[in-house]
Design an enzyme around this catalytic site. Structure first.
Site, PDB file in Angstrom:
ATOM      1  N   PRO A 220      20.215 -39.145  47.603  1.00 57.62           N
ATOM      2  CA  PRO A 220      18.843 -38.936  48.061  1.00 57.62           C
ATOM      3  C   PRO A 220      17.841 -39.696  47.186  1.00 57.62           C
ATOM      4  O   PRO A 220      18.178 -40.055  46.053  1.00 57.62           O
ATOM      5  CB  PRO A 220      18.637 -37.427  47.911  1.00 57.62           C
ATOM      6  CG  PRO A 220      19.965 -36.835  47.646  1.00 57.62           C
ATOM      7  CD  PRO A 220      20.860 -37.908  47.149  1.00 57.62           C
ATOM      8  N   PRO A 221      16.629 -39.956  47.684  1.00 64.37           N
ATOM      9  CA  PRO A 221      15.633 -40.685  46.900  1.00 64.37           C
ATOM     10  C   PRO A 221      15.359 -39.985  45.565  1.00 64.37           C
ATOM     11  O   PRO A 221      15.352 -38.751  45.509  1.00 64.37           O
ATOM     12  CB  PRO A 221      14.373 -40.626  47.770  1.00 64.37           C
ATOM     13  CG  PRO A 221      14.826 -40.261  49.130  1.00 64.37           C
ATOM     14  CD  PRO A 221      16.127 -39.558  49.002  1.00 64.37           C
ATOM     15  N   GLY A 222      15.188 -40.784  44.527  1.00 66.60           N
ATOM     16  CA  GLY A 222      14.808 -40.216  43.236  1.00 66.60           C
ATOM     17  C   GLY A 222      15.957 -39.714  42.390  1.00 66.60           C
ATOM     18  O   GLY A 222      15.757 -39.110  41.354  1.00 66.60           O
ATOM     19  N   GLY A 224      18.032 -41.618  40.899  1.00 66.50           N
ATOM     20  CA  GLY A 224      18.289 -42.552  39.806  1.00 66.50           C
ATOM     21  C   GLY A 224      19.190 -43.731  40.160  1.00 66.50           C
ATOM     22  O   GLY A 224      19.850 -44.278  39.284  1.00 66.50           O
ATOM     23  N   LYS A 225      19.184 -44.150  41.426  1.00 66.44           N
ATOM     24  CA  LYS A 225      20.039 -45.279  41.811  1.00 66.44           C
ATOM     25  C   LYS A 225      19.554 -46.573  41.159  1.00 66.44           C
ATOM     26  O   LYS A 225      20.342 -47.311  40.564  1.00 66.44           O
ATOM     27  CB  LYS A 225      20.064 -45.424  43.341  1.00 66.44           C
ATOM     28  CG  LYS A 225      20.627 -44.198  44.039  1.00 66.44           C
ATOM     29  CD  LYS A 225      20.693 -44.363  45.535  1.00 66.44           C
ATOM     30  CE  LYS A 225      19.348 -44.363  46.204  1.00 66.44           C
ATOM     31  NZ  LYS A 225      18.649 -43.083  46.187  1.00 66.44           N
ATOM     32  N   THR A 226      18.248 -46.809  41.277  1.00 65.75           N
ATOM     33  CA  THR A 226      17.688 -48.025  40.680  1.00 65.75           C
ATOM     34  C   THR A 226      17.876 -47.998  39.164  1.00 65.75           C
ATOM     35  O   THR A 226      18.269 -48.989  38.553  1.00 65.75           O
ATOM     36  CB  THR A 226      16.186 -48.120  41.001  1.00 65.75           C
ATOM     37  OG1 THR A 226      16.008 -47.841  42.376  1.00 65.75           O
ATOM     38  CG2 THR A 226      15.646 -49.477  40.679  1.00 65.75           C
ATOM     39  N   HIS A 441       1.335 -10.885  52.409  1.00 69.24           N
ATOM     40  CA  HIS A 441       2.390 -11.763  52.938  1.00 69.24           C
ATOM     41  C   HIS A 441       3.404 -12.122  51.849  1.00 69.24           C
ATOM     42  O   HIS A 441       4.612 -11.947  52.026  1.00 69.24           O
ATOM     43  CB  HIS A 441       1.734 -13.031  53.504  1.00 69.24           C
ATOM     44  CG  HIS A 441       2.695 -14.064  53.980  1.00 69.24           C
ATOM     45  ND1 HIS A 441       3.029 -14.200  55.312  1.00 69.24           N
ATOM     46  CD2 HIS A 441       3.398 -15.006  53.323  1.00 69.24           C
ATOM     47  CE1 HIS A 441       3.903 -15.179  55.430  1.00 69.24           C
ATOM     48  NE2 HIS A 441       4.150 -15.699  54.238  1.00 69.24           N
ATOM     49  N   GLU A 442       2.903 -12.599  50.711  1.00 72.37           N
ATOM     50  CA  GLU A 442       3.810 -13.014  49.628  1.00 72.37           C
ATOM     51  C   GLU A 442       4.548 -11.813  49.042  1.00 72.37           C
ATOM     52  O   GLU A 442       5.739 -11.900  48.718  1.00 72.37           O
ATOM     53  CB  GLU A 442       3.037 -13.752  48.527  1.00 72.37           C
ATOM     54  CG  GLU A 442       2.386 -15.062  48.969  1.00 72.37           C
ATOM     55  CD  GLU A 442       3.384 -16.047  49.558  1.00 72.37           C
ATOM     56  OE1 GLU A 442       4.579 -15.991  49.215  1.00 72.37           O
ATOM     57  OE2 GLU A 442       2.957 -16.873  50.390  1.00 72.37           O
ATOM     58  N   HIS A 445       7.643 -11.157  51.079  1.00 75.95           N
ATOM     59  CA  HIS A 445       8.805 -12.001  50.701  1.00 75.95           C
ATOM     60  C   HIS A 445       9.459 -11.433  49.442  1.00 75.95           C
ATOM     61  O   HIS A 445      10.670 -11.278  49.362  1.00 75.95           O
ATOM     62  CB  HIS A 445       8.356 -13.428  50.366  1.00 75.95           C
ATOM     63  CG  HIS A 445       7.966 -14.259  51.544  1.00 75.95           C
ATOM     64  ND1 HIS A 445       8.818 -14.503  52.594  1.00 75.95           N
ATOM     65  CD2 HIS A 445       6.823 -14.926  51.827  1.00 75.95           C
ATOM     66  CE1 HIS A 445       8.212 -15.283  53.471  1.00 75.95           C
ATOM     67  NE2 HIS A 445       6.991 -15.554  53.035  1.00 75.95           N
TER      68      HIS A 445
HETATM   69  P1  ADP Z   1      16.177 -43.988  43.451  1.00 76.78           P
HETATM   70  O1  ADP Z   1      16.381 -45.442  43.277  1.00 76.78           O
HETATM   71  O2  ADP Z   1      17.457 -43.212  43.553  1.00 76.78           O
HETATM   72  O3  ADP Z   1      15.209 -43.591  44.524  1.00 76.78           O
HETATM   73  P2  ADP Z   1      15.005 -44.228  40.861  1.00 76.78           P
HETATM   74  O4  ADP Z   1      16.134 -44.808  40.117  1.00 76.78           O
HETATM   75  O5  ADP Z   1      13.920 -45.147  41.294  1.00 76.78           O
HETATM   76  O6  ADP Z   1      15.526 -43.418  42.102  1.00 76.78           O
HETATM   77  O7  ADP Z   1      14.412 -43.037  39.994  1.00 76.78           O
HETATM   78  C1  ADP Z   1      13.048 -42.870  39.788  1.00 76.78           C
HETATM   79  C2  ADP Z   1      12.770 -42.354  38.410  1.00 76.78           C
HETATM   80  O8  ADP Z   1      13.320 -41.049  38.238  1.00 76.78           O
HETATM   81  C3  ADP Z   1      13.415 -43.167  37.314  1.00 76.78           C
HETATM   82  O9  ADP Z   1      12.601 -44.222  36.937  1.00 76.78           O
HETATM   83  C4  ADP Z   1      13.582 -42.159  36.187  1.00 76.78           C
HETATM   84  O10 ADP Z   1      12.401 -42.035  35.445  1.00 76.78           O
HETATM   85  C5  ADP Z   1      13.797 -40.860  36.935  1.00 76.78           C
HETATM   86  N1  ADP Z   1      15.223 -40.498  36.992  1.00 76.78           N
HETATM   87  C6  ADP Z   1      15.973 -40.377  38.112  1.00 76.78           C
HETATM   88  N2  ADP Z   1      17.234 -39.996  37.817  1.00 76.78           N
HETATM   89  C7  ADP Z   1      17.305 -39.889  36.480  1.00 76.78           C
HETATM   90  C8  ADP Z   1      18.352 -39.541  35.561  1.00 76.78           C
HETATM   91  N3  ADP Z   1      19.582 -39.230  35.977  1.00 76.78           N
HETATM   92  N4  ADP Z   1      18.054 -39.529  34.246  1.00 76.78           N
HETATM   93  C9  ADP Z   1      16.817 -39.832  33.808  1.00 76.78           C
HETATM   94  N5  ADP Z   1      15.803 -40.172  34.616  1.00 76.78           N
HETATM   95  C10 ADP Z   1      16.015 -40.202  35.940  1.00 76.78           C
END
Ligand code: ADP
Length: 496
Positions: A220-222, A224-226, A441-442, A445
């Site tokens: 999923p996005p975020g 840490g793939k990049t 309401h809260e 829950h």
């Molecule tokens: P993706 O390419 O999967 O959408 P990114 O690699 O761009 O995600 O991650 C965005 C930011 O989130 C990174 O620059 C980093 O700061 C943080 N991040 C994500 N995963 C990790 C991780 N496993 N450890 C440390 N920082 C992370």
């Protein structure tokens, strides 16, 4: 039919003409030593350069050596050590980098530098114009063909349009290493071998082992793939070309394919290196026969990626890393052996992973004595690495705003709310009646969650409006991979 063949032959003539123009100056360069950009950067920093001439048209930079201390030892592009004397010229491939970009990667330009126009000619301006005029006409025709014709051979030479927009990060830039990627132990282990290969190809070659050319990072996005791809380049100390799938696709058919070609050409000149393609699903979707129009460009681009990946040898030293959050829609041809035959999955982190990521992102931040990252990690179920990085940053900003010396648990807690639901809407005038309704309401829950045996424990109830929410109840969710019927029923009851 004749019209078309005329259109086809004219560009060919243009190519021949351009070739003649380029041939002469190129041959003049033949005797020079060619070095890598990283070597050139080192050279520029050591103050051993007299004159530098940039030739952006041809993608080269020529440097005249000025050394007072005898010959210098340099490593050329083929890895051989060569000696150069005072006054010798060496050159390096700079692709389509500008002066500013060169300086950005750390190249120190000496006082004596020059930018050469490619078509510079001793015979003066008149003859240049004379030669250029038909060329310009032909280029115009090319451009026209690119709009109209599909898949015509010479179109990639048309203009910078066809240049890939890949951004190059050289090993001299601030490095990302595996220690910056927290909590993705399996993924790191899987990629360790790629790092070893990039560091020392010969060991693998001697063993007859073939390292995968392409690795697909999914998650999923975020997650840490990049970051992970950068870390692989950082660990191996090799250049890193990065491009996003959507950047391949332009208005005109054929441009994407030309960009892919250009990207791989650049990469092959800088081996060993990493090519990173983000959002590969933008071009790598399954090919469908049905829908007319629109798809052709993507398909051509994808075909070109496939051809390029088949075209270089496994142990050449170019490793393609690609990222996607939709592996299910990728074309099966991409997954064939010899292409992206290895997959590394990145999931949202578990509690330990979250703690490790919080630790990474609090490395250069002063935390107060009451901060418990462990507790924070438990509280942030479902957060990705990017959310956690954002959380730490928000807390730091809050601490600055409050003129504090350290980031305390109060700021961190508030940032969790901000990341989940957005900033507090202080300006919103909620009337007492609405606030009371929200409270009922809260509390509903919370009560249900508290009373049902299988529901998660209640962590926090809020009736402060944030983003589009009037209030919320947060539960302390554990990492769990299976659900029982009773658990599911109690969870549903809490939500409803
Ligand atoms: P993706 O390419 O999967 O959408 P990114 O690699 O761009 O995600 O991650 C965005 C930011 O989130 C990174 O620059 C980093 O700061 C943080 N991040 C994500 N995963 C990790 C991780 N496993 N450890 C440390 N920082 C992370």
């Amino acid at each position: 039919m004749t019209g078309l063949s005329l259109k086809r032959t004219l560009p060919l003539l243009g190519v021949a003409l351009m070739f003649l123009l380029l041939l002469m100056p190129l041959s003049a360069l033949a005797g020079e030593v060619e070095i890598r950009l990283s070597e050139a950067i080192g050279l520029s920093k050591s103050d051993n350069l007299g004159k530098v001439v940039l030739d952006p048209g041809r993608g080269y930079m020529t440097m005249t050596i000025a050394t007072q201390t005898g010959p210098l030892s340099l490593v050329d592009v083929d890895g051989r050590t060569v000696e150069v004397r005072h006054g010798a010229e060496v050159r390096t491939n700079i692709g389509n980098m500008s002066i500013a970009e060169l300086e950005q990667v750390g190249f120190v330009l000496p006082a004596d530098f020059d930018v050469r126009a490619t078509e510079e000619d001793a015979n003066g301006f008149g003859s240049i114009l004379f030669l250029l005029l038909p060329l310009m006409l032909i280029l115009g025709l090319f451009f026209f063909l690119m709009r109209a014709g599909r898949g015509s051979a010479g179109q990639s030479q048309a203009s910078n349009f066809a240049k890939s927009k890949a951004r190059l990060a050289t090993p001299d830039m601030p490095r990302v290493s595996f220690t910056d990627v927290a909590g993705a132990e399996e993924a790191k282990e899987d990629l360790e071998e790629v790092v070893q290969f990039l560091k020392d190809r010969r060991r693998f070659q001697a063993m007859g082992a073939i390292v995968p050319k392409g690795v697909l990072l999914t998650g999923p996005p975020g997650t840490g793939k990049t970051l992970l791809a950068r870390a692989v380049a950082g660990e191996a100390g090799v250049p890193f070309f990065s491009i996003s799938g959507s950047e391949f696709v332009e208005m005109f058919v054929g441009v994407g394919a030309a960009r892919v070609r250009d990207l791989f050409e650049q990469a092959k000149k800088q081996t060993p290196c990493i090519v990173f393609m983000d959002e590969i699903d933008a071009v790598g979707r399954q090919r469908t026969g049905g829908m007319p129009g629109g798809h052709e460009e993507r398909e051509q681009t994808l075909n070109q990626i496939l051809t390029e990946m088949d075209g270089f040898e496994a142990n050449l030293g170019v490793i393609v890393l690609a990222a996607t959050n939709r592996p299910d829609i990728l074309d099966p041809a991409l997954m064939r052996p010899g292409r992206f035959d290895r997959r590394v999955a990145l999931d949202p982190p578990d509690t330990n992973g979250r703690k490790a990521i919080l630790q990474v992102h609090s490395r250069n931040k002063p935390l107060g004595p009451d901060v418990e990252l462990e507790y924070l990690a438990k509280e942030t179920h479902g957060f990705t690495g990017a959310d956690l990085a954002n959380l730490m940053n928000e807390a730091a900003i809050l601490a600055v705003r409050r003129k504090k010396m350290t980031i305390d648990m109060k700021e961190l807690e508030e940032s969790v709310d901000r990341v989940i639901a957005g900033p507090e809407r202080k300006s919103l005038k909620v009337n007492p009646m609405d606030r009371e309704t929200t409270a009922y309401h809260e509390a509903g829950h919370a009560l249900v969650a508290h009373l049902l045996p299988q529901a998660d424990p209640v962590l926090k109830i809020s009736i402060v409006a944030r983003g589009s929410m009037g209030g919320y109840t947060r539960l302390l969710t554990e990492d769990r991979y299976f659900m029982t019927y009773s658990k599911l029923r109690d969870t549903l009851a809490t939500l409803v």
